[in-house]
Design a protein around this motif. Structure first.
Motif, PDB file in Angstrom:
ATOM      1  N   PHE A  69       0.831  -1.210   0.000  1.00 53.11           N
ATOM      2  CA  PHE A  69       0.000   0.000   0.000  1.00 53.11           C
ATOM      3  C   PHE A  69       0.861   1.255   0.000  1.00 53.11           C
ATOM      4  O   PHE A  69       0.569   2.217  -0.695  1.00 53.11           O
ATOM      5  CB  PHE A  69      -0.944   0.004   1.203  1.00 53.11           C
ATOM      6  N   ARG A  70       1.943   1.245   0.769  1.00 54.12           N
ATOM      7  CA  ARG A  70       2.844   2.397   0.817  1.00 54.12           C
ATOM      8  C   ARG A  70       3.450   2.647  -0.557  1.00 54.12           C
ATOM      9  O   ARG A  70       3.529   3.786  -1.009  1.00 54.12           O
ATOM     10  CB  ARG A  70       3.950   2.169   1.840  1.00 54.12           C
ATOM     11  N   ALA A  92       0.630   4.116  -2.749  1.00 51.33           N
ATOM     12  CA  ALA A  92       0.226   5.467  -2.378  1.00 51.33           C
ATOM     13  C   ALA A  92       1.293   6.499  -2.689  1.00 51.33           C
ATOM     14  O   ALA A  92       0.978   7.661  -2.920  1.00 51.33           O
ATOM     15  CB  ALA A  92      -0.127   5.513  -0.894  1.00 51.33           C
ATOM     16  N   VAL A 111      -0.164   8.608  -8.342  1.00 53.44           N
ATOM     17  CA  VAL A 111      -1.183   8.791  -7.318  1.00 53.44           C
ATOM     18  C   VAL A 111      -1.014  10.154  -6.649  1.00 53.44           C
ATOM     19  O   VAL A 111      -1.988  10.881  -6.445  1.00 53.44           O
ATOM     20  CB  VAL A 111      -1.118   7.652  -6.274  1.00 53.44           C
ATOM     21  N   ALA A 148      -3.635  13.330  -6.786  1.00 53.31           N
ATOM     22  CA  ALA A 148      -4.141  13.995  -5.591  1.00 53.31           C
ATOM     23  C   ALA A 148      -3.908  15.507  -5.678  1.00 53.31           C
ATOM     24  O   ALA A 148      -4.803  16.305  -5.357  1.00 53.31           O
ATOM     25  CB  ALA A 148      -3.473  13.426  -4.343  1.00 53.31           C
TER      26      ALA A 148
END
Length: 148
Positions: free
Chosen positions: A17-18, A21, A26, A30
């Protein structure tokens, strides 16, 4: 044994996940969403504070964003959102065209400085009339004939 597998699975999940993200795409997405939201507020303010004072005197009821049809159908808000969208789309279109023209300027390739000898296939300067490797006479380059 089950605790160890669960811990490894959790650690692997957190690691994956790290990585996901913190990937560039990503993070850039954002940032784009945040900037887009701020830009939307700027456009809404532009329409409400700069465009509306010129349009309000033309509307018999005053502020057209507050216009309604029947009991509670806010048609003014709808048209205001359409105008906001058109302005945002226009500004983005102009910005993308400007960025595209800058990018095309950067990607323009300079004219070649060398050509290939048709006999031995070595690279020689464009203005050369003989090949330095095989010493054969080179055909004139059509672009150089007019520049002399």
């Amino acid at each position: 044994m089950t605790v160890r597998r669960t811990r490894q699975a959790t650690t692997g999940f957190i690691h994956d996940f790290r990585e996901f993200a913190l990937k560039g795409n990503v993070v850039e997405l954002a940032i784009a969403v945040i900037i887009g939201a701020a830009f939307g507020k700027i456009v809404t303010s532009f329409v409400e504070d700069i465009v509306m004072p010129f349009i309000n005197p033309l509307v018999p009821q005053g502020n057209w964003r507050e216009a309604t049809i029947g009991p509670g159908i806010r048609i003014g808000e709808f048209f205001g959102s359409i105008i906001d969208f058109i302005i945002i789309a226009l500004v983005l279109f102009v910005a993308i065209r400007v960025l595209g023209s800058w990018k095309r300027r950067e990607q323009e390739t300079p004219s070649p400085t060398e050509k290939e000898c048709p006999y031995c296939l070595t690279m020689v300067p464009i203005a050369a009339s003989r090949c330095r490797s095989c010493t054969s006479n080179l055909p004139p380059d059509p672009s150089q004939v007019f520049n002399r």
